[in-house]
Write an enzyme that holds these catalytic residues in place. Structure first.
Site, PDB file in Angstrom:
ATOM      1  N   ALA A 239      38.194  39.464  39.242  1.00 17.32           N
ATOM      2  CA  ALA A 239      38.637  38.470  38.272  1.00 17.32           C
ATOM      3  C   ALA A 239      38.607  39.129  36.891  1.00 17.32           C
ATOM      4  CB  ALA A 239      37.705  37.272  38.312  1.00 17.32           C
TER       5      ALA A 239
ATOM      6  N   GLY B  22      36.585  39.636  42.890  1.00 16.95           N
ATOM      7  CA  GLY B  22      37.693  38.762  43.296  1.00 16.95           C
ATOM      8  C   GLY B  22      38.783  39.523  44.038  1.00 16.95           C
TER       9      GLY B  22
ATOM     10  N   GLU C 156      37.681  39.606  47.497  1.00 13.99           N
ATOM     11  CA  GLU C 156      37.770  38.229  48.013  1.00 13.99           C
ATOM     12  C   GLU C 156      39.225  37.846  48.313  1.00 13.99           C
ATOM     13  OE1 GLU C 156      35.576  36.698  44.630  1.00 13.99           O
ATOM     14  OE2 GLU C 156      33.941  36.098  45.947  1.00 13.99           O
TER      15      GLU C 156
ATOM     16  N   GLU D 142      29.620  41.681  41.402  1.00 13.31           N
ATOM     17  CA  GLU D 142      29.321  40.604  40.442  1.00 13.31           C
ATOM     18  C   GLU D 142      27.874  40.630  39.973  1.00 13.31           C
ATOM     19  OE1 GLU D 142      31.067  40.267  43.230  1.00 13.31           O
ATOM     20  OE2 GLU D 142      32.789  38.960  42.916  1.00 13.31           O
TER      21      GLU D 142
HETATM   22  N1  CO8 Z   1      38.540  42.525  34.330  1.00 15.52           N
HETATM   23  C1  CO8 Z   1      39.155  42.877  33.169  1.00 15.52           C
HETATM   24  N2  CO8 Z   1      39.486  44.148  32.889  1.00 15.52           N
HETATM   25  C2  CO8 Z   1      39.182  45.096  33.782  1.00 15.52           C
HETATM   26  C3  CO8 Z   1      38.555  44.800  35.005  1.00 15.52           C
HETATM   27  C4  CO8 Z   1      38.234  43.425  35.261  1.00 15.52           C
HETATM   28  N3  CO8 Z   1      37.661  43.019  36.417  1.00 15.52           N
HETATM   29  N4  CO8 Z   1      38.372  45.957  35.691  1.00 15.52           N
HETATM   30  C5  CO8 Z   1      38.887  46.935  34.938  1.00 15.52           C
HETATM   31  N5  CO8 Z   1      39.370  46.425  33.772  1.00 15.52           N
HETATM   32  C6  CO8 Z   1      40.017  47.144  32.677  1.00 15.52           C
HETATM   33  C7  CO8 Z   1      38.998  47.911  31.849  1.00 15.52           C
HETATM   34  O1  CO8 Z   1      38.366  47.056  30.916  1.00 15.52           O
HETATM   35  C8  CO8 Z   1      39.888  48.964  31.217  1.00 15.52           C
HETATM   36  O2  CO8 Z   1      40.596  48.352  30.161  1.00 15.52           O
HETATM   37  P1  CO8 Z   1      40.629  49.078  28.695  1.00 15.52           P
HETATM   38  O3  CO8 Z   1      41.393  50.346  28.932  1.00 15.52           O
HETATM   39  O4  CO8 Z   1      41.357  48.087  27.848  1.00 15.52           O
HETATM   40  O5  CO8 Z   1      39.217  49.326  28.320  1.00 15.52           O
HETATM   41  C9  CO8 Z   1      40.911  49.280  32.310  1.00 15.52           C
HETATM   42  O6  CO8 Z   1      40.871  48.160  33.190  1.00 15.52           O
HETATM   43  C10 CO8 Z   1      40.563  50.524  33.087  1.00 15.52           C
HETATM   44  O7  CO8 Z   1      39.237  50.374  33.568  1.00 15.52           O
HETATM   45  P2  CO8 Z   1      38.140  51.532  33.448  1.00 15.52           P
HETATM   46  O8  CO8 Z   1      38.368  52.323  32.204  1.00 15.52           O
HETATM   47  O9  CO8 Z   1      36.804  50.883  33.616  1.00 15.52           O
HETATM   48  O10 CO8 Z   1      38.533  52.412  34.720  1.00 15.52           O
HETATM   49  P3  CO8 Z   1      37.573  53.369  35.567  1.00 15.52           P
HETATM   50  O11 CO8 Z   1      38.479  54.118  36.494  1.00 15.52           O
HETATM   51  O12 CO8 Z   1      36.659  54.132  34.700  1.00 15.52           O
HETATM   52  O13 CO8 Z   1      36.648  52.370  36.432  1.00 15.52           O
HETATM   53  C11 CO8 Z   1      36.265  50.460  37.846  1.00 15.52           C
HETATM   54  C12 CO8 Z   1      37.232  51.576  37.422  1.00 15.52           C
HETATM   55  C13 CO8 Z   1      35.056  51.049  38.565  1.00 15.52           C
HETATM   56  C14 CO8 Z   1      37.026  49.525  38.790  1.00 15.52           C
HETATM   57  C15 CO8 Z   1      35.774  49.683  36.595  1.00 15.52           C
HETATM   58  O14 CO8 Z   1      36.910  49.299  35.830  1.00 15.52           O
HETATM   59  C16 CO8 Z   1      35.013  48.423  36.899  1.00 15.52           C
HETATM   60  O15 CO8 Z   1      33.851  48.488  37.239  1.00 15.52           O
HETATM   61  N6  CO8 Z   1      35.648  47.237  36.760  1.00 15.52           N
HETATM   62  C17 CO8 Z   1      35.005  45.958  36.952  1.00 15.52           C
HETATM   63  C18 CO8 Z   1      34.812  45.640  38.405  1.00 15.52           C
HETATM   64  C19 CO8 Z   1      34.090  44.328  38.566  1.00 15.52           C
HETATM   65  O16 CO8 Z   1      32.990  44.147  38.115  1.00 15.52           O
HETATM   66  N7  CO8 Z   1      34.731  43.347  39.253  1.00 15.52           N
HETATM   67  C20 CO8 Z   1      34.185  42.052  39.485  1.00 15.52           C
HETATM   68  C21 CO8 Z   1      34.649  41.112  38.430  1.00 15.52           C
HETATM   69  S1  CO8 Z   1      33.873  39.505  38.539  1.00 15.52           S
HETATM   70  C22 CO8 Z   1      34.741  38.752  39.791  1.00 15.52           C
HETATM   71  O17 CO8 Z   1      35.675  39.269  40.343  1.00 15.52           O
HETATM   72  C23 CO8 Z   1      34.290  37.393  40.174  1.00 15.52           C
HETATM   73  C24 CO8 Z   1      35.318  36.696  41.035  1.00 15.52           C
HETATM   74  C25 CO8 Z   1      35.052  35.229  41.040  1.00 15.52           C
HETATM   75  C26 CO8 Z   1      36.285  34.465  41.515  1.00 15.52           C
HETATM   76  C27 CO8 Z   1      36.024  33.010  41.439  1.00 15.52           C
HETATM   77  C28 CO8 Z   1      37.241  32.233  41.891  1.00 15.52           C
HETATM   78  C29 CO8 Z   1      36.954  30.781  42.050  1.00 15.52           C
END
Ligand code: CO8
Length: 297
Positions: A105, A148, A151, A171
């Site tokens: 998400a 997400g 999921e 998460e």
């Molecule tokens: N949300 C928003 N932006 C994101 C997300 C995200 N989940 N993941 C990556 N990005 C963005 C980064 O902020 C970055 O943007 P910017 O260049 O503007 O800073 C860009 O994508 C590239 O990301 P990274 O520089 O971090 O790329 P890396 O290759 O270094 O790392 C990763 C890749 C490991 C995937 C890292 O980006 C990461 O850890 N991302 C977050 C993953 C995460 O925590 N996901 C869970 C989110 S919470 C969730 O999904 C809850 C779901 C609930 C659903 C409920 C429905 C009812």
């Protein structure tokens, strides 16, 4: 908009040469992308397969690793509705990019929210749309499927993965918990111990481990993944759409009922297939040693 401009330039380039058959295929794909880029901001939509009976939806927010912002999930719902209502389409493939299926998400959208806004406003309730799709959906997962993203893949009926795919429920690292099935569908898919390990540590698993655990059914080289998913989708789409929907409903019901109740439900649906023309056609075609001609009735 930038995507549309890129696609239009590619179309002009191809038209200014004498395009080969393969380039004509590229041209058609490009045109379709161009059309869908005009309609959707966060996804690309086209029809694939020899009979154009497979709906392909590609999540397309590359800069945010396909983070599932509200607008993207709404567009996904619209695209699913369109394929659901398209009598040509018998199966849908959902994919992302080679780097990310979806990194979860959109954390930036959630960062400032309060309990009353999420609970009171029914935050992200519409995410369930995918899980209730009548036509089968195959997730083709390359790269990250996190939070997400994992999921959403689990809401699909079949998951195929690229060799470099990574699945996780991180998460816990953000001070929250999965909210769209990570604590419910994941243990059902891979068992309590592995699901608990993933949800409590936030650690990712790779494609080989996901296959071993039963989360994904097949693993492919990244460049072959989407074509493989489309091929399976074409096979599913060649069957009676009516019977496919009944079969999908019956398998999904096994998650909700006891074995006895489930067996009863299955038997009722099995009996119901005898009220369809397609059941009669399927068995008659077998007896007459010819391919079945299903009419979805
Ligand atoms: N949300 C928003 N932006 C994101 C997300 C995200 N989940 N993941 C990556 N990005 C963005 C980064 O902020 C970055 O943007 P910017 O260049 O503007 O800073 C860009 O994508 C590239 O990301 P990274 O520089 O971090 O790329 P890396 O290759 O270094 O790392 C990763 C890749 C490991 C995937 C890292 O980006 C990461 O850890 N991302 C977050 C993953 C995460 O925590 N996901 C869970 C989110 S919470 C969730 O999904 C809850 C779901 C609930 C659903 C409920 C429905 C009812």
């Amino acid at each position: 908009m930038a995507g549309a401009v890129r696609n239009i330039s590619k179309i002009s380039r191809l038209l200014s040469s004498s395009p080969s058959t393969q380039q004509l295929g590229d041209l058609q794909r490009c045109f379709l992308r161009c059309m869908s880029t005009g309609k959707f901001e966060n996804i690309l939509v086209e029809k694939r397969g020899e009979k154009k009976n497979v709906g392909l939806i590609q999540l397309n927010r590359p800069k945010a690793l396909n983070a599932l912002c509200d607008a993207l999930m709404k567009e996904l719902g619209t695209a699913l509705d369109e394929f659901e209502n398209d009598p040509e389409v018998g199966c849908v493939v959902l994919t992302g990019s080679e780097k990310a299926f979806a990194a979860g998400a959109d954390i930036k959208e959630m960062q400032g929210l309060t309990f009353s806004q999420t609970f009171g406003g029914g935050f992200l309730n519409h995410w369930n749309r995918l899980a209730s799709n009548k036509k089968p959906v195959i997730a083709a997962v390359n790269g990250f499927a996190l939070g997400g993203g994992c999921e959403v893949a689990m809401m699909c009926d079949i998951i195929y993965a690229g060799e470099k795919a990574k699945f996780g429920q991180p998460e816990i690292l953000l001070g929250t918990i999965p909210g769209a099935g990570g604590t419910q569908r994941l243990p059902r898919a891979i068992g309590k111990s592995k699901a608990m390990e993933m949800a409590l540590t936030g650690d990712m698993i790779n494609a080989a481990d996901a296959e071993k655990a039963g989360l994904v059914s097949k693993v492919f080289p990244p460049g072959e993944l989407v074509d493989a998913a489309v091929k399976t989708a074409e096979k599913i789409a060649s069957h009676s759409k009516l019977i496919v929907a009944m079969c999908k409903e019956s398998v999904n019901t096994s998650y909700e009922l006891t074995l006895n109740e489930g067996m009863h439900f299955e038997k009722r649906i099995f009996h119901a297939t005898f009220a369809t023309k397609d059941r009669k056609e399927g068995m008659t075609a077998f007896v007459e040693k010819r391919p079945a001609n299903f009419t979805d009735e």
